[in-house]
Design a protein around this motif. Structure first.
Motif, short mmCIF file in Angstrom:
data_model
loop_
_atom_site.label_atom_id
_atom_site.label_comp_id
_atom_site.label_asym_id
_atom_site.label_seq_id
_atom_site.Cartn_x
_atom_site.Cartn_y
_atom_site.Cartn_z
N GLN A 1 0.82 -1.21 0.00
CA GLN A 1 0.00 0.00 0.00
C GLN A 1 0.86 1.26 0.00
N VAL A 2 1.97 1.22 0.73
CA VAL A 2 2.89 2.37 0.71
C VAL A 2 3.40 2.60 -0.71
N THR A 3 3.83 1.52 -1.35
CA THR A 3 4.37 1.62 -2.71
C THR A 3 3.34 2.16 -3.68
N SER A 4 2.11 1.60 -3.62
CA SER A 4 1.07 2.06 -4.55
C SER A 4 0.67 3.50 -4.28
N SER A 5 0.64 3.90 -3.01
CA SER A 5 0.26 5.27 -2.67
C SER A 5 1.27 6.29 -3.18
N LEU A 6 2.53 5.86 -3.31
CA LEU A 6 3.57 6.75 -3.80
C LEU A 6 3.69 6.74 -5.32
N PHE B 1 -4.03 9.87 -1.51
CA PHE B 1 -2.81 9.08 -1.55
C PHE B 1 -1.85 9.45 -0.42
N GLU B 2 -1.83 10.72 -0.05
CA GLU B 2 -0.98 11.13 1.07
C GLU B 2 -1.47 10.50 2.38
N SER C 1 -3.33 7.80 2.65
CA SER C 1 -3.11 6.35 2.56
C SER C 1 -1.65 6.00 2.84
N ALA C 2 -0.72 6.81 2.33
CA ALA C 2 0.70 6.54 2.54
C ALA C 2 1.08 6.66 4.01
N SER D 1 -0.36 3.71 5.87
CA SER D 1 0.34 2.48 5.48
C SER D 1 1.71 2.39 6.13
N MET D 2 2.41 3.51 6.23
CA MET D 2 3.71 3.50 6.90
C MET D 2 3.56 3.15 8.37
#
Length: 214
Positions: free
Chosen positions: A30-35, A91-92, A94-95, A98-99
């Motif tokens: 999720q971190v990867t996709s959000s970025l 996305f911010e 979510s990131a 997720s982190m």
């Protein structure tokens, strides 16, 4: 004096550690996709309709020209929709969540595997609370933008009503799905907490009233 009762099966905690390992991978994804998704959308947004469909068919017939113009409108409205999603901050948010989930799941894995029940379950429960919160918040943010683009061709009142009903139904369905799926995870943690709990009495002492004369 009776024998000390056997402790709980440690594989309840070890199994939960394995599950949290999968949750770690999910959170990292999720971190990867959000970025990466916003970057891909921004790159797509810089693409003009002419780059997709070719130049305007000025020498074509009326049907070809109308189709090209309709396609351009559809493309521009789609790009506007994705830009609205990016600008909404989904996305911010979510990131960040997720982190946090990555940290909680990563910390819980060795703790649970080594048998630290109380701390491990607290970390796993914290992960679940964060996961539920992120899903609810991002779903509501998505609803504010719209689950689907609202194209100009959907202009009459009847179609607008149908569009609004579809959005409301999608929101309700998403929230119900979040509750059901995460209730299963919460139930799993409750079962693990119960099965991994140490008995109250370390030893089962034999009552003096039941001694027998030799």
């Amino acid at each position: 004096m009776g024998e000390a009762p056997k402790g709980p099966n440690q594989w309840w905690l070890k199994g939960t550690a394995i599950v949290m390992g999968f949750m770690f991978l999910l959170s990292a994804g999720q971190v990867t996709s959000s970025l990466l998704l916003p970057l891909g959308m921004e790159r797509l947004g810089s693409t003009e309709w002419e780059d997709v469909a070719g130049e305007y068919p000025s020498e074509g017939n009326e049907r070809e020209q109308n189709e090209w113009r309709e396609g351009e409108i559809f493309w521009d409205e789609t790009i506007d929709y994705w830009e609205a999603i990016i600008d909404s901050g989904i996305f911010e948010v979510s990131a960040v969540f997720s982190m946090l989930l990555v940290l909680l799941s990563a910390a819980s894995i060795p703790v649970l595997w080594n048998g630290d029940r109380d701390l491990g379950l607290k970390l796993a429960s914290g992960w679940l609370v964060g996961f539920i919160s992120s899903q609810i918040i991002t779903t509501l943010m998505f609803y504010r933008v719209g689950f689907m683009p609202q194209y100009s061709e959907v202009g009459d009142a009847g179609m607008q009503l149908w569009f609004d009903l579809t959005e409301t139904f999608s929101l309700t369905l998403s929230l119900v799905q979040i509750v059901i799926c995460n209730s299963c995870l919460a139930a799993l943690l409750v079962v693990v907490a119960a099965r991994s709990k140490m008995p109250d009495n370390s030893y089962d002492l034999e009552s003096a009233f039941h001694t027998t004369d030799s």
